[in-house]
Design an enzyme around this catalytic site. Structure first.
Site, PDB file in Angstrom:
ATOM      1  N   ASN A   4      64.901   1.437  40.904  1.00  0.00           N
ATOM      2  CA  ASN A   4      64.185   1.058  42.119  1.00  0.00           C
ATOM      3  C   ASN A   4      62.844   1.778  42.086  1.00  0.00           C
ATOM      4  O   ASN A   4      62.791   2.986  42.311  1.00  0.00           O
ATOM      5  CB  ASN A   4      65.030   1.489  43.333  1.00  0.00           C
ATOM      6  CG  ASN A   4      64.266   1.367  44.639  1.00  0.00           C
ATOM      7  OD1 ASN A   4      63.226   0.712  44.702  1.00  0.00           O
ATOM      8  ND2 ASN A   4      64.785   2.003  45.676  1.00  0.00           N
ATOM      9  N   TRP A   5      61.808   1.016  41.809  1.00  0.00           N
ATOM     10  CA  TRP A   5      60.490   1.647  41.651  1.00  0.00           C
ATOM     11  C   TRP A   5      59.817   1.973  42.978  1.00  0.00           C
ATOM     12  O   TRP A   5      58.762   2.581  43.004  1.00  0.00           O
ATOM     13  CB  TRP A   5      59.587   0.732  40.811  1.00  0.00           C
ATOM     14  CG  TRP A   5      59.843   0.811  39.346  1.00  0.00           C
ATOM     15  CD1 TRP A   5      60.786   1.576  38.712  1.00  0.00           C
ATOM     16  CD2 TRP A   5      59.154   0.102  38.306  1.00  0.00           C
ATOM     17  NE1 TRP A   5      60.723   1.389  37.362  1.00  0.00           N
ATOM     18  CE2 TRP A   5      59.723   0.484  37.088  1.00  0.00           C
ATOM     19  CE3 TRP A   5      58.115  -0.829  38.307  1.00  0.00           C
ATOM     20  CZ2 TRP A   5      59.286  -0.023  35.864  1.00  0.00           C
ATOM     21  CZ3 TRP A   5      57.676  -1.342  37.101  1.00  0.00           C
ATOM     22  CH2 TRP A   5      58.255  -0.939  35.886  1.00  0.00           C
ATOM     23  N   LYS A   6      60.383   1.517  44.075  1.00  0.00           N
ATOM     24  CA  LYS A   6      59.776   1.741  45.394  1.00  0.00           C
ATOM     25  C   LYS A   6      58.313   1.293  45.359  1.00  0.00           C
ATOM     26  O   LYS A   6      58.005   0.294  44.709  1.00  0.00           O
ATOM     27  CB  LYS A   6      59.948   3.209  45.791  1.00  0.00           C
ATOM     28  CG  LYS A   6      61.421   3.647  45.641  1.00  0.00           C
ATOM     29  CD  LYS A   6      61.764   4.943  46.271  1.00  0.00           C
ATOM     30  CE  LYS A   6      63.252   5.193  46.076  1.00  0.00           C
ATOM     31  NZ  LYS A   6      63.731   6.400  46.734  1.00  0.00           N
ATOM     32  N   HIS A  90      68.204  -0.772  51.716  1.00  0.00           N
ATOM     33  CA  HIS A  90      67.950   0.587  51.237  1.00  0.00           C
ATOM     34  C   HIS A  90      67.666   1.497  52.429  1.00  0.00           C
ATOM     35  O   HIS A  90      67.070   1.068  53.415  1.00  0.00           O
ATOM     36  CB  HIS A  90      66.753   0.578  50.273  1.00  0.00           C
ATOM     37  CG  HIS A  90      66.557   1.879  49.589  1.00  0.00           C
ATOM     38  ND1 HIS A  90      65.892   2.931  50.182  1.00  0.00           N
ATOM     39  CD2 HIS A  90      66.968   2.317  48.371  1.00  0.00           C
ATOM     40  CE1 HIS A  90      65.906   3.958  49.339  1.00  0.00           C
ATOM     41  NE2 HIS A  90      66.550   3.620  48.254  1.00  0.00           N
ATOM     42  N   GLU A  92      65.529   3.655  52.980  1.00  0.00           N
ATOM     43  CA  GLU A  92      64.121   3.731  53.401  1.00  0.00           C
ATOM     44  C   GLU A  92      63.750   2.510  54.240  1.00  0.00           C
ATOM     45  O   GLU A  92      62.913   2.594  55.142  1.00  0.00           O
ATOM     46  CB  GLU A  92      63.215   3.876  52.170  1.00  0.00           C
ATOM     47  CG  GLU A  92      63.287   5.296  51.599  1.00  0.00           C
ATOM     48  CD  GLU A  92      63.062   5.400  50.102  1.00  0.00           C
ATOM     49  OE1 GLU A  92      62.510   4.465  49.501  1.00  0.00           O
ATOM     50  OE2 GLU A  92      63.449   6.443  49.533  1.00  0.00           O
ATOM     51  N   GLU A 162      74.399   5.405  48.593  1.00  0.00           N
ATOM     52  CA  GLU A 162      73.223   6.260  48.492  1.00  0.00           C
ATOM     53  C   GLU A 162      73.175   7.218  49.681  1.00  0.00           C
ATOM     54  O   GLU A 162      72.604   6.871  50.723  1.00  0.00           O
ATOM     55  CB  GLU A 162      71.960   5.404  48.483  1.00  0.00           C
ATOM     56  CG  GLU A 162      71.894   4.447  47.326  1.00  0.00           C
ATOM     57  CD  GLU A 162      70.468   4.324  46.824  1.00  0.00           C
ATOM     58  OE1 GLU A 162      70.269   4.488  45.623  1.00  0.00           O
ATOM     59  OE2 GLU A 162      69.566   4.094  47.647  1.00  0.00           O
ATOM     60  N   GLY A 168      65.492  11.248  46.716  1.00  0.00           N
ATOM     61  CA  GLY A 168      64.154  11.814  46.569  1.00  0.00           C
ATOM     62  C   GLY A 168      64.076  13.289  46.894  1.00  0.00           C
ATOM     63  O   GLY A 168      62.995  13.861  47.004  1.00  0.00           O
ATOM     64  N   SER A 208      68.734  10.955  43.551  1.00  0.00           N
ATOM     65  CA  SER A 208      68.357  11.993  42.586  1.00  0.00           C
ATOM     66  C   SER A 208      69.146  11.932  41.275  1.00  0.00           C
ATOM     67  O   SER A 208      69.502  12.973  40.713  1.00  0.00           O
ATOM     68  CB  SER A 208      68.468  13.394  43.221  1.00  0.00           C
ATOM     69  OG  SER A 208      67.581  13.497  44.321  1.00  0.00           O
ATOM     70  N   GLY A 229      65.829   5.964  41.586  1.00  0.00           N
ATOM     71  CA  GLY A 229      64.468   5.863  42.118  1.00  0.00           C
ATOM     72  C   GLY A 229      63.489   6.563  41.181  1.00  0.00           C
ATOM     73  O   GLY A 229      63.127   6.036  40.130  1.00  0.00           O
ATOM     74  N   GLY A 230      63.097   7.771  41.566  1.00  0.00           N
ATOM     75  CA  GLY A 230      62.048   8.518  40.855  1.00  0.00           C
ATOM     76  C   GLY A 230      62.188   8.518  39.337  1.00  0.00           C
ATOM     77  O   GLY A 230      61.212   8.268  38.614  1.00  0.00           O
TER      78      GLY A 230
HETATM   79  P1  PGA Z   1      65.840   8.803  43.896  1.00  0.00           P
HETATM   80  O1  PGA Z   1      65.989   7.455  44.763  1.00  0.00           O
HETATM   81  O2  PGA Z   1      66.518   8.556  42.585  1.00  0.00           O
HETATM   82  O3  PGA Z   1      64.358   9.014  43.760  1.00  0.00           O
HETATM   83  O4  PGA Z   1      66.502   9.898  44.691  1.00  0.00           O
HETATM   84  C1  PGA Z   1      67.158   6.713  44.714  1.00  0.00           C
HETATM   85  C2  PGA Z   1      66.998   5.480  45.572  1.00  0.00           C
HETATM   86  O5  PGA Z   1      66.351   5.575  46.616  1.00  0.00           O
HETATM   87  O6  PGA Z   1      67.476   4.385  45.225  1.00  0.00           O
END
Ligand code: PGA
Length: 244
Positions: A4-6, A90, A92, A162, A168, A208, A229-230
């Protein structure tokens, strides 16, 4: 194994990522590989992944097929752009854009109708975990969202657990904590859709996930994959997660 590149990576940065990433996962037949870039980079990702096993997804969609909905993107539009998957609900999106279990359900149904595979996200916030409400939160998210799908629809979704406090933050849920939540979710699936459905549903862990903790997470029987994500922004790092 989904990335997930956000809100990261332009089309040019997307092309550069794939140039490095593709050869590193060419032999990775053990899993599905999905990358979810921001909408303006979808076309670049689809073109760069063409002819490989890597599939592309959106990070969100709106439930109407088209209409006067400024700023929104529909399932059929994602499909037309070459996407096969869509992340839905998600945390967010829930936290910053007012998504609820109800909107998550509508979007999941819309994604399925468009022929996309939804990755539906659930998970508790830190204060909910600390108050001992994790299972109650997961139960509500399941009951008010996912459980309203019919069995045929349900069979096509992937669930991502999640925990919001692990996203994050560098604070990964331990493999045991993640596993416990997955087991609880799988129990709900079994109660609602039966044993076979529970065994067949893929439940991803997200929060994470990094190259140095992927092995421990994937060693858990309950964890079928990860939503990253990251660490999915770096081609070498994400390839090492895919090839754990
Ligand atoms: P993260 O994000 O790996 O940066 O913690 C995971 C996600 O939001 O899917």
């Amino acid at each position: 194994m989904a990335g997930n590149w956000k809100m990261y990576k332009t089309a040019a940065e997307t092309a550069a990522f794939f140039e490095k990433f593709r050869p590193l996962v060419e032999q990775s037949g053990h899993c599905d590989i999905v990358i979810c870039p921001p909408f303006p980079s979808l076309a670049a990702a689809v073109a760069a992944a063409h002819g490989s096993r890597i599939e592309i997804g959106g990070q969100n969609l709106f439930w109407a097929k088209e209409g006067a909905y400024t700023g929104e993107v529909s399932g059929p539009m994602l499909v037309a752009a070459g996407a096969k998957w869509a992340i839905i609900g998600h945390s967010e999106r829930r936290q910053y854009f007012g998504e609820t279990d109800e909107s998550v359900l509508k979007k999941t149904v819309a994604a399925l109708e468009a022929g996309l595979r939804p990755i539906v996200c659930v998970g508790e916030r830190l204060e909910q975990r600390e108050a001992g409400q994790t299972e109650a939160v997961l139960l509500n998210q399941f009951r008010d969202g996912i459980a309203k799908l019919d069995p045929e629809q349900f069979a096509k979704i992937v669930i991502a657990y999640e925990p919001v406090w692990a996203i994050g933050t560098g604070r990964t849920a331990t493999p045991e904590i993640a596993s416990e939540a997955h087991r609880f979710i799988r129990g709900q699936i079994e109660a609602h859709y039966g044993k076979d459905a529970a065994a067949q549903t893929r439940i991803l862990y997200g929060g994470s996930v990094k190259p140095d903790n992927i092995k421990g997470l994937m060693a858990q029987r309950e964890i079928d994959g990860v939503l990253v994500g990251g660490a999915s922004l770096d081609a070498v790092g994400f390839a090492s997660i895919v090839n754990f």
